[in-house]
Motif scaffolding. Sequence first.
Motif, mmCIF file in Angstrom:
data_model
loop_
_atom_site.group_PDB
_atom_site.id
_atom_site.type_symbol
_atom_site.label_atom_id
_atom_site.label_comp_id
_atom_site.label_asym_id
_atom_site.label_seq_id
_atom_site.Cartn_x
_atom_site.Cartn_y
_atom_site.Cartn_z
ATOM 1 N N TRP A 67 0.778 -1.359 0.020
ATOM 2 C CA TRP A 67 -0.022 0.152 -0.153
ATOM 3 C C TRP A 67 0.746 1.355 0.115
ATOM 4 N N PHE A 70 2.312 1.489 -3.496
ATOM 5 C CA PHE A 70 1.348 1.903 -4.385
ATOM 6 C C PHE A 70 0.916 3.247 -4.466
ATOM 7 N N ASN A 120 3.896 -3.453 -7.326
ATOM 8 C CA ASN A 120 3.278 -2.319 -6.286
ATOM 9 C C ASN A 120 3.330 -1.038 -7.243
ATOM 10 N N GLY A 124 0.630 1.588 -8.987
ATOM 11 C CA GLY A 124 0.436 3.069 -8.592
ATOM 12 C C GLY A 124 0.641 4.037 -9.537
ATOM 13 N N PHE A 133 -6.278 -2.952 -6.740
ATOM 14 C CA PHE A 133 -4.975 -3.398 -6.117
ATOM 15 C C PHE A 133 -5.082 -4.117 -4.977
#
Length: 184
Positions: A67, A70, A120, A124, A133
């Motif tokens: 996360w 991303f 990742n 993004g 995602f």
Amino acid sequence: MSLPSPDALITLLQELGWLAIPACLVLMTVSAVVPIPAELPAMLNGAVLGLWTGSAVTWCGAMCGAWISFRGAGWLHKRFGQRWLGARGQERVAALGQGTGVVELIVLRLTPIVAFHLVNYAAGIARIPAGRFLWTTALGIVPGVFAFTASGMAVAHWMSHPAVKWGALVFVIVLVGWRLRRRG
């Protein structure tokens, strides 16, 4: 300054008691952001925390790191993408993101030769929807999480067995002797 040996690191983390869980979580998260092999901390989690707790920590850390990567890549692309890619390049990246579906993301996660970090960051930059995602990552990393955590448990168990230590020593001696004999 040298890095601690794997045995020393395992012992250090085990001595932390319950604090080993947040320590391993931080190590896993950092390794999922910084482009270093995330398999090593996953194996460490298995050696220190066991299969179930180690897998949960590995999965949570990988998700946190994914996360962060991303969102960070998306933020950088939003701020600097126009300058780096130009208008035409921006359009191509946007089209790539819209054309990448669930199946492609799951396949990328399940393919061991595709770097976790690359997916990742690319997701993004390509502006893949965050929900897509997250859930494809959450599902797609499960097999690897269990495989590497379990292998870390197995390696730690094997390395603690005296026969393995003696066997490794004999193997090294034979290998060195063979190499010296071939040179002579």
